[in-house]
Write a protein that holds these residues in place. Structure first.
Motif, PDB file in Angstrom:
ATOM      1  N   ARG A 148      -1.911  -4.838  -9.368  1.00 11.20           N
ATOM      2  CA  ARG A 148      -2.048  -5.935  -8.577  1.00 11.20           C
ATOM      3  C   ARG A 148      -2.434  -7.048  -9.604  1.00 11.20           C
ATOM      4  NH1 ARG A 148      -2.114  -5.037  -3.010  1.00 11.20           N
ATOM      5  NH2 ARG A 148      -2.933  -2.802  -2.399  1.00 11.20           N
ATOM      6  N   ASP A 195      -5.048  -0.579   6.518  1.00 10.56           N
ATOM      7  CA  ASP A 195      -3.823  -0.586   5.845  1.00 10.56           C
ATOM      8  C   ASP A 195      -2.641  -0.224   6.638  1.00 10.56           C
ATOM      9  OD1 ASP A 195      -5.050  -0.718   3.540  1.00 10.56           O
ATOM     10  OD2 ASP A 195      -5.066   1.367   3.004  1.00 10.56           O
ATOM     11  N   ASP A 219       0.796  -1.026  -0.058  1.00 13.27           N
ATOM     12  CA  ASP A 219      -0.036  -0.018  -0.077  1.00 13.27           C
ATOM     13  C   ASP A 219       0.845   1.364   0.101  1.00 13.27           C
ATOM     14  OD1 ASP A 219      -2.610  -0.481  -0.064  1.00 13.27           O
ATOM     15  OD2 ASP A 219      -2.697  -1.325   1.943  1.00 13.27           O
TER      16      ASP A 219
HETATM   17 MG    MG Z   1      -5.179  -0.067  -0.283  1.00  9.45          MG
END
Ligand code: MG
Ligand code: AMP
Length: 350
Positions: free
Chosen positions: A134, A219, A78
């Motif tokens: 991703r 996160d 992240d």
């Molecule tokens: Mg994220």
């Protein structure tokens, strides 16, 4: 010329490439804060602009040739800068030729299939650049760090156990090889961020209202698993960087440098493919000439048979006239000089 450019780019990206078969330990082998000493931040926009132009040119050719496809896999923790990288690096290419697919927590339907199923559905077609924001590598990263995610995949007993990760590496390599053999170039980019830079970027997401949406407390909690992620990334890089689908580790602490690296890797990949506009053969050229004659014959009264062509010809005439007058000016200048010399020569000697 193009060859020289390709060589130069290859040299620039070489230190970022993970040598197939090498054993990677991220903390030892790759510095997230690295930037090339010959590049300065003030030149970043200019260099990136040049990269973007190269990408645009090659992407148009890739689409026209319609033979090769390119798959770009972007992985990062992240705040690694995936979204911004896509936005900046792809800013010049025709949106029709690029497809970006993001992958989040899998749906019930996706969990009902083998783990590569959802990625296979988003692969680029020929002539396209597909970007995975991703990718299938989440299946050996977040799923490895959080074993309960593997439980949710409902695998039969023989498919679980410790061997599952080595098996997935092999399966992923095989899948990518199959794609590469059939005309799909795969480029894998890992945006390598330091823990401290992630902390700073998270704080900005907390501080700035327009960035709040990007941030969740989960996160930040995930930072507890930092070392596990580093180990999972290192193992992934060691096992899945292959000749047909290499990994590049992009130093990500300086966004401007990371973007230049990514655009260079992509430009280099496209240069290796070297897609060409299809060549028109003689029969087709004759066909086109016939079509031209038909269309020109349909021009309404008073209209040029081919207005665009007429305009082009007029422009060419103008340019020629300008060129000629330039030559005429030069000639006059030269004549004046010669004249002056002559005048001097004729001056009566005292
Ligand atoms: Mg994220
Ligand atoms: P974001 O990209 O920030 O919107 O977050 C997407 C989230 O989905 C991340 O937390 C990923 O770790 C998670 N995710 C992506 N792929 C998978 C997967 N195959 N299994 C479980 N979680 C995933």
């Amino acid at each position: 010329m193009a060859d020289d450019r390709a060589k130069l780019l290859a040299k620039f990206i070489e230190p970022l490439r993970v040598e197939p078969g090498s054993k990677v330990k991220l903390a030892r082998d790759f510095d997230p804060g690295y930037k090339a000493s010959f590049l300065k931040k003030k030149d970043a926009a200019t260099v990136l602009e040049a990269g973007v132009a190269v990408l645009a040119e090659y992407q148009a050719r890739l689409a026209a040739q319609d033979t090769w496809g390119v798959l770009v896999c972007l992985q990062a923790l992240d705040a690694g800068g995936k979204d911004g990288t896509i936005r900046h690096v792809m800013s010049g290419v025709n949106p029709q030729g690029v497809r970006v697919s993001g992958f989040k927590v899998p749906s019930a339907e996706e969990l009902d299939h083998d783990y590569l199923w959802r990625y296979a559905q988003r692969l680029p077609g020929r002539g396209e650049i597909g970007i995975f924001n991703r990718s299938h590598y989440e299946e050996v990263l977040v799923v490895r760090v959080h074993p309960e995610l593997l439980d949710r995949q409902k695998l039969p007993a023989p498919a679980r156990g410790k061997a599952v990760w080595d098996r997935r590496y092999r399966e992923i390599n095989d899948w990518e090889r199959h794609l590469a053999d059939n005309g799909f170039k795969i480029v894998k980019l890992f945006l390598n961020l330091s823990k401290e830079e992630q902390r700073i970027r998270f704080l900005r997401r907390v501080d700035l209202p327009e960035k709040n949406w990007k941030f969740s407390a989960a996160d930040a909690r995930e930072r507890k698993y930092w070392d596990d992620y580093q180990a999972a990334f290192s193992d992934m890089l060691s096992h899945t960087s292959t000749g047909w689908a290499p990994w590049y580790v992009i130093p990500a602490d300086h966004k401007w440098f990371a973007r230049i690296c990514v655009s260079t890797v992509l430009a280099h990949t496209l240069m290796q493919i070297d897609p060409r506009y299809p060549v028109v053969d003689k029969a087709r050229r004759e066909d086109l000439a016939e079509t031209r004659a038909l269309l020109e014959a349909e021009a309404p009264k008073g209209a040029a048979p081919d207005p665009a062509r007429a305009e082009l010809a007029a422009k060419a005439r103008q340019e020629q006239a300008a060129e000629e007058s330039k030559q005429a000016r030069k000639q006059r200048k030269r004549m004046r000089k010669i004249g002056a010399k002559l005048a001097e020569a004729e001056r009566p000697k005292r």
